[in-house]
Design an enzyme around this catalytic site. Sequence first.
Site, mmCIF file in Angstrom:
data_model
loop_
_atom_site.group_PDB
_atom_site.id
_atom_site.type_symbol
_atom_site.label_atom_id
_atom_site.label_comp_id
_atom_site.label_asym_id
_atom_site.label_seq_id
_atom_site.Cartn_x
_atom_site.Cartn_y
_atom_site.Cartn_z
ATOM 1 N N ARG A 122 0.855 -1.184 0.000
ATOM 2 C CA ARG A 122 0.000 0.000 0.000
ATOM 3 C C ARG A 122 0.894 1.238 0.000
ATOM 4 O O ARG A 122 1.931 1.261 0.682
ATOM 5 C CB ARG A 122 -0.899 0.021 1.253
ATOM 6 C CG ARG A 122 -2.070 -0.968 1.180
ATOM 7 C CD ARG A 122 -3.147 -0.500 0.205
ATOM 8 N NE ARG A 122 -4.334 -1.369 0.190
ATOM 9 C CZ ARG A 122 -4.472 -2.384 -0.666
ATOM 10 N NH1 ARG A 122 -3.497 -2.687 -1.510
ATOM 11 N NH2 ARG A 122 -5.570 -3.103 -0.671
ATOM 12 N N GLU B 236 -3.077 7.833 -3.804
ATOM 13 C CA GLU B 236 -3.688 7.319 -5.039
ATOM 14 C C GLU B 236 -5.033 7.978 -5.325
ATOM 15 O O GLU B 236 -5.794 8.229 -4.380
ATOM 16 C CB GLU B 236 -3.923 5.811 -4.911
ATOM 17 C CG GLU B 236 -2.752 4.993 -5.385
ATOM 18 C CD GLU B 236 -2.981 3.512 -5.327
ATOM 19 O OE1 GLU B 236 -4.014 3.027 -5.829
ATOM 20 O OE2 GLU B 236 -2.128 2.844 -4.752
ATOM 21 N N HIS C 252 -1.181 0.552 -9.777
ATOM 22 C CA HIS C 252 -1.834 -0.436 -8.914
ATOM 23 C C HIS C 252 -2.334 -1.643 -9.732
ATOM 24 O O HIS C 252 -3.513 -2.005 -9.691
ATOM 25 C CB HIS C 252 -3.009 0.215 -8.178
ATOM 26 C CG HIS C 252 -3.331 -0.461 -6.877
ATOM 27 N ND1 HIS C 252 -3.721 0.217 -5.739
ATOM 28 C CD2 HIS C 252 -3.360 -1.772 -6.540
ATOM 29 C CE1 HIS C 252 -3.959 -0.658 -4.757
ATOM 30 N NE2 HIS C 252 -3.762 -1.858 -5.227
#
Length: 439
Positions: free
Chosen positions: A277, A306, A324
């Site tokens: 993450r 993000e 991602h």
Amino acid sequence: MAKPISIQVWNPSGKYRVVSTKSMPGDRWIRLLTDQDCRVEICTEEKTILSVDDILTLIGDRCDGLTEDWGEVLFSALKRAGGTSFSNMAVGYNNVDVSAANKYGVAVGNTPGVLTETTAELAAALSLTAARRIVEADQFMRAGLYDGWLPHLFVGNLLKGQTVGVIGAGRIGSAYARMMIEGFKMNLIYYDLYQATRLEKFVTGMLSSPFTSYGQFLQVNGEQPVTWKRAATMEDVLREADVISLHPVLDKTTYHLINKERLGIMKKEAVLVNASRGPVIDEAALVEHLKANPMFRVGLDVFEDEPLMKPGLSEQKNAVVVPHIASASKWTREGMATLAALNVLGTIKGYPVLGDPNSMDKFLDESSPVPAACPSIVCKFQICDAMQDGLVQTADETKHLLDLSSILALPKGGCSLRQFKNLDDIELSALGAILLLTA
Ligand SMILES: NC(=O)c1ccc[n+]([C@@H]2O[C@H](COP(=O)([O-])OP(=O)(O)OC[C@H]3O[C@@H](n4cnc5c(N)ncnc54)[C@H](O)[C@@H]3O)[C@@H](O)[C@H]2O)c1
Ligand SMILES: O=C(O)[C@H](O)CO
């Protein structure tokens, strides 16, 4: 009046109503729901991230189960609509306020295991791409700048015989470590809160046959055996490793795990990879470190804010960045959709949880009937609640057992806690009323 949301509907007259906030790959997940008398509504809005109002509109006044980012507002709305079930189409569920779900009696599902190799392969790809400056070289060629072989052109890092570091040696971290050991004969150093026994056995193993570990295989073939070490501190990994890949869950202990000070400990020519993450890295500090250390390289699949990158990151030539996509293989994404749908369906039908978070094969094998079970339901007990229910004995045991725990739908009268040290010891209960540790 809320703006209407465009949707695609399957099995309109279904008894249960399941809403998916995004179209998901494949169609097996839809069939699994419609075959069980579910009406399936799939949001077909163009925009990538729906607003809370969009989702409230989608939920409407009757809904049985769903996937998306979730907290108090949405779980209370789901509850008001009669909903009892939610599943992330992801193994990470830091985007879900599980306590809010518990408060409204909504089960929270996730999709472990089916992403392990796909994600580890992307982390390995980012390791190689960064170490050998592939993106820079590609852009150089496309710009027509290549005018012949040069000894110093895009010189990068050799991996063979170097040290690979893993922080978070769970499913994906261990799969990545094995790929880098087997693929490039790298030595391993890892840091985790728990011992990665399966990974250690893979590298050295026990002498139960000619060779049961990769280290012995190399030795038998006259090569230098690879070594492994469980680091006492994370700093040991940062100091010793040439390539470091981050695979922890995101929680308060791993937020900004890699900060300015820890970046300063790493080798000047190290490669850092993040497919866990974004907030695990202090990205603003990383940008400054990349500017000051042109031989330091990163491969990033996830970002702190993000879908945005921190200012300055996109200009850094020593950074490889992708959006991602670590779990983006056809098999994995269709499998995630299937597991998410089966979590929702299983909760609606009152099925037990029989999934081993390290092996979802029984749910993914299209040639055999799907078990009447939920693949993976996560729930964070309040420790005091569990102790009041007589489910656990001591705070320490509770801490270990509940930190990464998933719990199954408890039948009436609760269940006695079976204490498991790792997934090898799990005997799946027919009642499905066990407390499941995820390794
Ligand atoms: N980029 C992507 O598309 C993608 C895909 C899959 C998973 N992920 C992320 O990767 C994470 C890991 O997935 P997994 O299936 O391997 O989970 P996992 O639970 O098997 O492994 C996570 C590991 O992190 C360790 N850990 C937790 N806190 C730690 C700390 N403070 N320091 C060191 N280690 C710590 C745990 O002990 C565990 O071994 C997910 O939670 C998700 O956030 C990202
Ligand atoms: O946590 C996960 O599973 C990923 O981030 C989704 O691809």
